[in-house]
Design a protein around this motif. Sequence first.
Motif, short mmCIF file in Angstrom:
data_model
loop_
_atom_site.label_atom_id
_atom_site.label_comp_id
_atom_site.label_asym_id
_atom_site.label_seq_id
_atom_site.Cartn_x
_atom_site.Cartn_y
_atom_site.Cartn_z
N GLY A 1 -12.67 3.76 -11.72
CA GLY A 1 -11.47 3.55 -12.55
C GLY A 1 -10.21 3.51 -11.69
O GLY A 1 -9.33 2.65 -11.87
N LEU B 1 -1.68 -2.97 -6.70
CA LEU B 1 -1.45 -3.64 -5.42
C LEU B 1 -1.20 -5.13 -5.63
O LEU B 1 -0.27 -5.71 -5.05
N HIS B 2 -2.01 -5.73 -6.49
CA HIS B 2 -1.83 -7.15 -6.75
C HIS B 2 -0.46 -7.41 -7.39
O HIS B 2 0.23 -8.37 -7.01
N ILE C 1 0.85 -1.21 0.00
CA ILE C 1 0.00 0.00 0.00
C ILE C 1 0.88 1.25 0.00
O ILE C 1 0.63 2.22 -0.71
N LEU D 1 -6.17 -1.59 -7.38
CA LEU D 1 -6.17 -3.03 -7.05
C LEU D 1 -5.17 -3.76 -7.94
O LEU D 1 -4.47 -4.68 -7.47
N GLU D 2 -5.12 -3.37 -9.21
CA GLU D 2 -4.16 -4.01 -10.14
C GLU D 2 -2.72 -3.78 -9.66
O GLU D 2 -1.91 -4.71 -9.61
N ILE E 1 -7.79 2.94 -1.91
CA ILE E 1 -7.69 1.61 -1.31
C ILE E 1 -8.07 1.66 0.17
O ILE E 1 -8.87 0.85 0.66
N GLN F 1 -10.04 2.81 -8.54
CA GLN F 1 -10.10 1.60 -7.72
C GLN F 1 -9.54 0.41 -8.49
O GLN F 1 -8.76 -0.39 -7.96
N HIS F 2 -9.94 0.30 -9.77
CA HIS F 2 -9.46 -0.79 -10.62
C HIS F 2 -7.94 -0.74 -10.74
O HIS F 2 -7.25 -1.74 -10.50
#
Lengths: 272, 178
Positions: free
Chosen positions: B161, B170-171, B124, B167-168, B135, B163-164
């Motif tokens: 957008g 972060l992953h 993060i 998350l990408e 996030i 958020q997408h």
Amino acid sequence: MSSFDEILSECLNDIEAGQATIEECLRRYPEQAEALRPLLQTAAALRALPPIEPSAAFQAAAPTRLANLIASRRQPSARLGAALVFGQMRRRRASLVLRVAAVVVLASCLLAGTAYAARESLPDSPLYPVKLTVERVQVATTPNDARRARVFVGVMDQRTHETAVMLRNSNLKQARQTNQSYVRTLSEAAAIVEHVPANRPENRMLLLYMRDRLLAQQATYQRALSSTPEQVRPLIQSTLGQIQKTLDRINSQLAADKSLLVPSAVPYGVIS
Amino acid sequence: MPTESELVQRATQRDAQAFGELYQRYLKQIYRYIFYRVGNATEAEDLTEQTFLKAWEAIGRFREQGVPFIAWLYRLAHNLVIDYRRTRHQAVSLETACDTMDQAVSSEELAAVRLDVAALQQAIARLTPEQQQVIILRFVQGLSHGDVAVIMGKNEGAIRGLQHRALESLHALLDRND
């Protein structure tokens, strides 16, 4: 916004609301499943993070600290106001600084003398507010939670003595006030020690010190109870109950860590 | 019990007691938000205090106008975190944070991600400030897209957008750590 953003948001909302699982969402959108899976799993992991809270000690001390910070922020403007009254600040900056410094030093000396004289003052004394201010400053300027707990215990000693004297003098109004202040301080000290793990020697010392002082304060309150008029008796009994509750908590913390009851170098069998 | 609106109204008139009640209400939320952004409990406590101090100093200028008080506090906290980062010029310390956490990811669905809390926090901390905000506000604080949009001063579409992408990222960061 792309349709994938919408699908992702829909799935996140449904999972959050308990209306779908990750697998159900993936089955609902098979073409996007591969891209969705890691994002939904990451979001789920984030939601599973444990709730973080500030320490109990911070929460207990924070209102006082904030009040002091607010007060300290007021001072510069007050000084600036005073400086402007003196006038011609830019032209006489050096002499003004010296004058302000002299005033500060003089005021500090006077305050120090007054504070010293106020140390033993009782609630019916004109110096008593100075004593309370000195205590507040001590609490606010003590940087460490363990030390602050000790300052609180000192304040509690004072309030116990004052309550007993006020009761003896039949000054019930002030006895109620000092007792109220005692209970407030006790809860602040208890909030600090509540989360102190007893497995560190310095913490254990703090718990033992607090237990000692609480027992002495309890004894004073119990003695005072015999001469307490009927109308104030429930208040004192309630305070005694709170002292006992804190003592029980401290005892259970001390009992929880038995490793320090016996020095590790000494075999257990040697100590009876 | 007074409503938030009443408390805010009184606080704008420099009513310290009303401000104190607002402080009690929102202390934990603001602390949590800052904690996940700086990753250090001591710094988080300090910045939390500063946020409320700033709020007290600026409360006279606060006008509701559709922005809830908590949204305003989040903005103040965000600005302080940004300033903190600028002045510190150093990586986020996580050691204190990790001391206070335990492994909470245990369900079968999450097992595949093989996250531990410290890794998650470190990841993060490496997101952009906007990504961090979305996030933390969405998944740690549990706010809706609408609330996050108000706090960040964006529309809901932009938040979805963001958020997408967050998350990408972060992953990807977590995947790299594995």
